[in-house]
Design a protein around this motif. Structure first.
Motif, PDB file in Angstrom:
ATOM      1  N   ASP A 161       0.814  -1.221   0.000  1.00 38.97           N
ATOM      2  CA  ASP A 161       0.000   0.000   0.000  1.00 38.97           C
ATOM      3  C   ASP A 161       0.846   1.269   0.000  1.00 38.97           C
ATOM      4  N   GLY A 162       1.996   1.224  -0.653  1.00 41.95           N
ATOM      5  CA  GLY A 162       2.817   2.421  -0.799  1.00 41.95           C
ATOM      6  C   GLY A 162       3.724   2.717   0.367  1.00 41.95           C
ATOM      7  N   CYS A 163       3.729   1.892   1.410  1.00 42.03           N
ATOM      8  CA  CYS A 163       4.606   2.092   2.561  1.00 42.03           C
ATOM      9  C   CYS A 163       5.297   0.780   2.916  1.00 42.03           C
ATOM     10  N   SER A 164       6.353   0.891   3.705  1.00 38.57           N
ATOM     11  CA  SER A 164       7.075  -0.282   4.181  1.00 38.57           C
ATOM     12  C   SER A 164       6.975  -0.361   5.690  1.00 38.57           C
ATOM     13  N   GLU A 165       7.009  -1.581   6.200  1.00 37.59           N
ATOM     14  CA  GLU A 165       7.038  -1.797   7.641  1.00 37.59           C
ATOM     15  C   GLU A 165       8.281  -2.589   8.014  1.00 37.59           C
ATOM     16  N   LEU A 166       8.973  -2.108   9.026  1.00 38.00           N
ATOM     17  CA  LEU A 166      10.092  -2.835   9.614  1.00 38.00           C
ATOM     18  C   LEU A 166       9.535  -3.661  10.764  1.00 38.00           C
ATOM     19  N   LEU A 167       9.642  -4.990  10.657  1.00 41.60           N
ATOM     20  CA  LEU A 167       9.101  -5.880  11.675  1.00 41.60           C
ATOM     21  C   LEU A 167      10.174  -6.248  12.686  1.00 41.60           C
ATOM     22  N   ASN A 168       9.733  -6.626  13.872  1.00 44.68           N
ATOM     23  CA  ASN A 168      10.677  -7.038  14.904  1.00 44.68           C
ATOM     24  C   ASN A 168      11.402  -8.316  14.479  1.00 44.68           C
ATOM     25  N   SER A 169      12.590  -8.511  15.007  1.00 46.66           N
ATOM     26  CA  SER A 169      13.428  -9.640  14.613  1.00 46.66           C
ATOM     27  C   SER A 169      12.853 -10.976  15.074  1.00 46.66           C
ATOM     28  N   ARG A 170      12.014 -10.928  16.102  1.00 46.29           N
ATOM     29  CA  ARG A 170      11.405 -12.158  16.615  1.00 46.29           C
ATOM     30  C   ARG A 170       9.983 -11.857  17.078  1.00 46.29           C
ATOM     31  N   PRO A 171       9.141 -12.860  17.097  1.00 42.67           N
ATOM     32  CA  PRO A 171       7.754 -12.597  17.482  1.00 42.67           C
ATOM     33  C   PRO A 171       7.580 -12.501  18.994  1.00 42.67           C
ATOM     34  N   VAL A 172       6.578 -11.728  19.392  1.00 48.07           N
ATOM     35  CA  VAL A 172       6.118 -11.755  20.770  1.00 48.07           C
ATOM     36  C   VAL A 172       5.348 -13.060  20.968  1.00 48.07           C
ATOM     37  N   TYR A 173       5.646 -13.732  22.076  1.00 50.67           N
ATOM     38  CA  TYR A 173       4.968 -15.002  22.372  1.00 50.67           C
ATOM     39  C   TYR A 173       4.498 -14.975  23.821  1.00 50.67           C
ATOM     40  N   ALA A 201      -2.331 -21.744  11.963  1.00 47.57           N
ATOM     41  CA  ALA A 201      -3.175 -22.703  12.676  1.00 47.57           C
ATOM     42  C   ALA A 201      -2.439 -23.277  13.878  1.00 47.57           C
ATOM     43  N   HIS A 202      -1.158 -23.572  13.715  1.00 47.57           N
ATOM     44  CA  HIS A 202      -0.360 -24.140  14.805  1.00 47.57           C
ATOM     45  C   HIS A 202      -0.218 -23.150  15.962  1.00 47.57           C
ATOM     46  N   ILE A 203      -0.015 -21.884  15.651  1.00 49.16           N
ATOM     47  CA  ILE A 203       0.154 -20.865  16.698  1.00 49.16           C
ATOM     48  C   ILE A 203      -1.134 -20.705  17.495  1.00 49.16           C
ATOM     49  N   LEU A 204      -2.277 -20.681  16.826  1.00 49.30           N
ATOM     50  CA  LEU A 204      -3.542 -20.596  17.552  1.00 49.30           C
ATOM     51  C   LEU A 204      -3.688 -21.793  18.490  1.00 49.30           C
ATOM     52  N   ALA A 205      -3.361 -22.974  18.017  1.00 52.22           N
ATOM     53  CA  ALA A 205      -3.464 -24.174  18.860  1.00 52.22           C
ATOM     54  C   ALA A 205      -2.556 -24.051  20.082  1.00 52.22           C
ATOM     55  N   GLN A 206      -1.356 -23.512  19.897  1.00 51.09           N
ATOM     56  CA  GLN A 206      -0.448 -23.320  21.030  1.00 51.09           C
ATOM     57  C   GLN A 206      -1.048 -22.373  22.062  1.00 51.09           C
ATOM     58  N   TYR A 207      -1.684 -21.331  21.583  1.00 49.39           N
ATOM     59  CA  TYR A 207      -2.291 -20.368  22.503  1.00 49.39           C
ATOM     60  C   TYR A 207      -3.496 -20.981  23.220  1.00 49.39           C
ATOM     61  N   GLN A 208      -4.261 -21.767  22.514  1.00 42.81           N
ATOM     62  CA  GLN A 208      -5.416 -22.405  23.147  1.00 42.81           C
ATOM     63  C   GLN A 208      -4.982 -23.418  24.211  1.00 42.81           C
ATOM     64  N   GLU A 228      13.103 -18.783  18.827  1.00 42.39           N
ATOM     65  CA  GLU A 228      13.340 -17.406  19.260  1.00 42.39           C
ATOM     66  C   GLU A 228      12.018 -16.682  19.476  1.00 42.39           C
ATOM     67  N   TYR A 229      11.937 -15.926  20.563  1.00 44.34           N
ATOM     68  CA  TYR A 229      10.723 -15.170  20.859  1.00 44.34           C
ATOM     69  C   TYR A 229      11.086 -14.036  21.814  1.00 44.34           C
ATOM     70  N   THR A 230      10.131 -13.162  22.057  1.00 44.27           N
ATOM     71  CA  THR A 230      10.281 -12.081  23.025  1.00 44.27           C
ATOM     72  C   THR A 230       8.961 -11.902  23.760  1.00 44.27           C
ATOM     73  N   ARG A 231       9.031 -11.307  24.945  1.00 44.30           N
ATOM     74  CA  ARG A 231       7.816 -10.955  25.685  1.00 44.30           C
ATOM     75  C   ARG A 231       7.408  -9.515  25.396  1.00 44.30           C
ATOM     76  N   GLY A 232       8.119  -8.883  24.461  1.00 44.47           N
ATOM     77  CA  GLY A 232       7.785  -7.512  24.120  1.00 44.47           C
ATOM     78  C   GLY A 232       8.046  -6.573  25.275  1.00 44.47           C
ATOM     79  N   LEU A 233       7.134  -5.638  25.472  1.00 45.11           N
ATOM     80  CA  LEU A 233       7.274  -4.632  26.525  1.00 45.11           C
ATOM     81  C   LEU A 233       6.289  -4.871  27.668  1.00 45.11           C
ATOM     82  N   TYR A 234       5.645  -6.033  27.665  1.00 48.78           N
ATOM     83  CA  TYR A 234       4.559  -6.262  28.608  1.00 48.78           C
ATOM     84  C   TYR A 234       5.030  -6.449  30.049  1.00 48.78           C
ATOM     85  N   TYR A 235       6.332  -6.669  30.228  1.00 51.52           N
ATOM     86  CA  TYR A 235       6.875  -6.760  31.581  1.00 51.52           C
ATOM     87  C   TYR A 235       7.805  -5.585  31.897  1.00 51.52           C
ATOM     88  N   ARG A 236       8.666  -5.248  30.961  1.00 53.55           N
ATOM     89  CA  ARG A 236       9.643  -4.182  31.243  1.00 53.55           C
ATOM     90  C   ARG A 236       9.107  -2.788  30.987  1.00 53.55           C
TER      91      ARG A 236
END
Length: 689
Positions: free
Chosen positions: A624-636, A663-670, A678-686
């Motif tokens: 859509d005419g823009c770029s996004e820089l994504l984090n190096s690892r997902p929040v889990y 589908a696999h990620i949803l199952a893990q969350y359920q 590799e994963y991160t907890r994001g900023l939800y703790y710090r």
């Protein structure tokens, strides 16, 4: 129309010396921050008494003062915000620059007499967004730096409020208000005034320079008359953390550009005092790509030293910037009087004794005018002088000078007097924590493309697909009973008409809701008659912001992912809210793809990535005419769901995953499964500072 007529030069003032430099070099207004809640918390900024003195000094020189309250505030900081609003009233501040919807709500209630200017941090990019700002009570908006001249001209032709834009200074890679890189990498939030500028560090694209998130400084000074003619009112210089010599040079260059042309010597000095490999106008001219990138090298630093002393001369003395009309009356039998008028302020001073008859040479009008015009060392100059002098009388030069000095001193005092705006203390109880929802937390999912959709969507209460998804595909999914909504892009530069048409097509296909990350999207979704879901790009950070979002017609909203679990749980209000619970969170939204500094751009349709100095790879997605820089690892967070309180839904944010992986990620969350890989907890703790 002359070039300078009605145009405002708005200068940064991080210190009193920088403020003085701005005023003496011809700024029409300055913007500055107090010690609390401003987007340059590392600048010196102004204590309360210093702020009052700054306002008096500026008003005494006919210059306006805009106070920056342009950061996100936590609930416990709203009392500080209210204090700053009260200080703004008593100090006589002329306008407030605001980002946070919650602070805007508070300002409308407490200080309705002070104009609100929408910070560029609000990410408003379209006429639709400007209309939303006007409805919220804003009188001015700062346009994004990423707009081209054609886009600016189109917006300005129908804008419902004043427009301001950055004309010179640092150019962030990311769209203002949509950068989370500093927060995610080091907990220093750019939206809270503590950006650590990690984008200036080495990030390498294939074939790039090694600094592929660092743009040259912006300079549109040579285009200032063209922009003013197009309808832009205020021209803003970036740099509250820069030296006063820089401020002096930039203001002087803007003033010269409005009146004619910038002197070549000054243009060279301006580049020498601060730049990153020179300047760019790539967004303005719509010539994006590699020529826009640059860093501040040793040669840039070395070039500054020789010009500092020379530039300091620009503001070492008072400059005659305020025109005064004098009226002298010398008549027999009554002490001479001098009336002085400037900027609708009038003062009258009188000599102690009547004039004496002339023994040799009577006072003539030309002599009196010559003495009265000697305003050196003051911010005044004699614009007009009229005299009513009786024939045959004299007045010594010393007495004329004394009258002039007394009149100008009195005029300065009158101009310095601040107009105190009424302040209304906020009538709100302490924030009440919203009761924990009784229902089970719902699952929402966002997909970057419909080809990612897994076969089974039955677990999801809402599924977001891009607005550019083909209407026939949306229609098939809706007909199959899937809870489909569309996601309006965060970047809408020049795409307002396209977005409106796609919303209409989506609604016709049966889609009833739209996810809006900016006020542009909120306004367009409402006009399309769709249910509005608020996205993370709205940066909803406090209870007042949630209440304001609800007042805008937003039915549910995803909170800022810079909040901790505890901070999110403590928010009040009745608006249903969600958290981003999984995904490679977008750290930057940019209109200039980082890969464009290398061999290719992600707009070619292929995935790309850039690598930091530690070898960590950050994916790039371009759409859509823009770029996004994504984090190096997902929040889990699948194994931490029990710690999430007071949340109505959890949003799984899919970017690069295959249908099988989704589908696999949803199952893990359920199943509340433990993480792997590799994963991160994001900023939800710090959290963030």
């Amino acid at each position: 129309m002359t070039g300078a007529q009605n145009a405002e030069i708005l200068a940064p003032a991080g210190t009193m010396e920088a403020l003085t430099a701005a005023v003496r070099c011809g700024a029409d207004a300055v913007y500055l921050g107090g010690k609390l809640l401003n987007a340059r918390r590392n600048a010196a900024n102004f204590e309360e008494e210093a702020l009052r003195q700054a306002v008096r000094y500026c008003h005494g020189h006919g210059v306006k003062v805009y106070l920056t309250l342009n950061t996100l505030a936590r609930d416990q900081e709203m009392q500080e915000a209210e204090h700053m609003l009260a200080l703004s009233c008593s100090a006589g501040v002329d306008a407030l620059i605001i980002q946070d919807l919650g602070i805007a709500k508070l300002a409308r209630a407490c200080v309705p007499g002070i104009p609100m200017h929408a910070s560029t941090q609000m990410s408003v990019q379209t006429l639709a967004g400007l209309e939303e700002l006007a409805a919220l009570g804003f009188t001015r908006a700062v346009l994004p730096r990423e707009l081209s001249f054609a886009e600016i001209r189109e917006i300005a032709s129908r804008a419902p409020l004043e427009l301001e834009m950055f004309i010179h200074g640092a150019l962030c890679m990311c769209v203002s208000g949509q950068c989370y890189l500093s927060a995610m990498l080091g907990s220093r939030s750019g939206s809270r005034g503590l950006c650590a500028q990690p984008c200036r560090l080495p990030f390498a694209a294939p074939g790039g320079t090694g600094h592929d998130l660092s743009l040259k400084d912006l300079s549109l000074i040579e285009h200032i008359r063209q922009l003013h003619a197009a309808g832009v009112h205020s021209f803003k210089i970036e740099g509250r953390m820069k030296r006063p010599e820089y401020v002096a040079a930039a203001v002087t260059a803007c003033r010269q550009a409005l009146e004619g042309e910038v002197a070549p010597a000054l243009a060279a000095q301006l580049q020498a005092v601060f730049s990153r490999s020179g300047f760019t106008d790539g967004y303005f001219t719509a010539r994006r790509g590699r020529p826009m990138f640059g860093v501040r090298g040793r040669e840039d630093v070395a070039a500054a030293a020789p010009v500092l002393k020379e530039l300091a001369r620009l503001y070492e003395k008072e400059q005659p910037l305020i025109g005064v009309s004098f009226s002298l009356c010398v008549q027999p039998g009554t002490p001479p009087t001098l009336h002085a008028c400037a900027r609708s302020v009038r003062t009258d001073v009188q000599a102690e004794t009547p004039p004496e008859p002339a023994r040799s040479r009577p006072l003539e009008e030309v002599t009196a005018a010559r003495q009265l015009s000697k305003c050196g060392g003051t911010p005044f100059y004699a614009k007009e002088i009229t005299c009513d002098i009786a024939p045959g009388f004299t007045l010594p030069a010393a007495q004329l000078n004394a009258l002039r000095r007394a009149a100008l001193d009195a005029l300065a005092l009158q101009l310095e007097k601040t107009h105190q705006t009424p302040f209304h203390p906020a009538r709100h109880p302490s924030v009440q924590r919203r009761p924990q929802p009784q229902h089970s937390t719902a699952w929402y999912a966002r997909f970057a493309d419909y080809t990612q959709l897994p076969a089974n969507l039955s677990a999801y209460t809402c599924v977001y697909l891009p607005l550019h998804t083909p209407p026939e595909q949306l229609g098939r999914l809706v007909s199959a009973g899937h809870p489909i909504a569309v996601e309006i892009p965060r970047g809408l530069f020049g795409q307002e008409a396209t977005a409106r048409a796609r919303l209409a097509a989506a609604k016709k296909a049966g889609v009833a809701a739209a996810l809006a990350h900016t006020l542009d999207g909120v306004h367009m979704a409402r006009e399309a008659g769709m249910e509005i879901h608020g996205g993370f790009g709205l940066n909803l950070f406090n209870t007042a912001a949630l209440m304001q979002a609800e007042a805008l017609g937003i039915s549910r909203a995803t909170l800022s992912f810079e909040l901790t679990f505890a901070q999110a749980a403590a928010l009040g209000g009745s608006l249903p809210r969600g958290l981003l619970a999984y995904g490679r969170f977008p750290l930057m939204l940019t209109r200039n793809c980082p890969l464009a500094n290398g061999y290719r751009c992600a707009s070619c349709g292929q995935d790309g990535a850039i690598t930091d100095r530690k070898g960590v790879s950050f994916p790039i997605r371009c759409t859509d005419g823009c770029s996004e820089l994504l984090n190096s690892r997902p929040v889990y967070l699948a194994d931490r769901l029990a710690e999430i309180r007071n949340i109505d839904y959890l949003l799984l944010y899919f970017t690069q995953e295959s249908p099988e992986a989704c589908a696999h990620i949803l199952a893990q969350y359920q199943q509340h499964a433990a993480p792997s890989g590799e994963y991160t907890r994001g900023l939800y703790y710090r959290g963030v500072e």
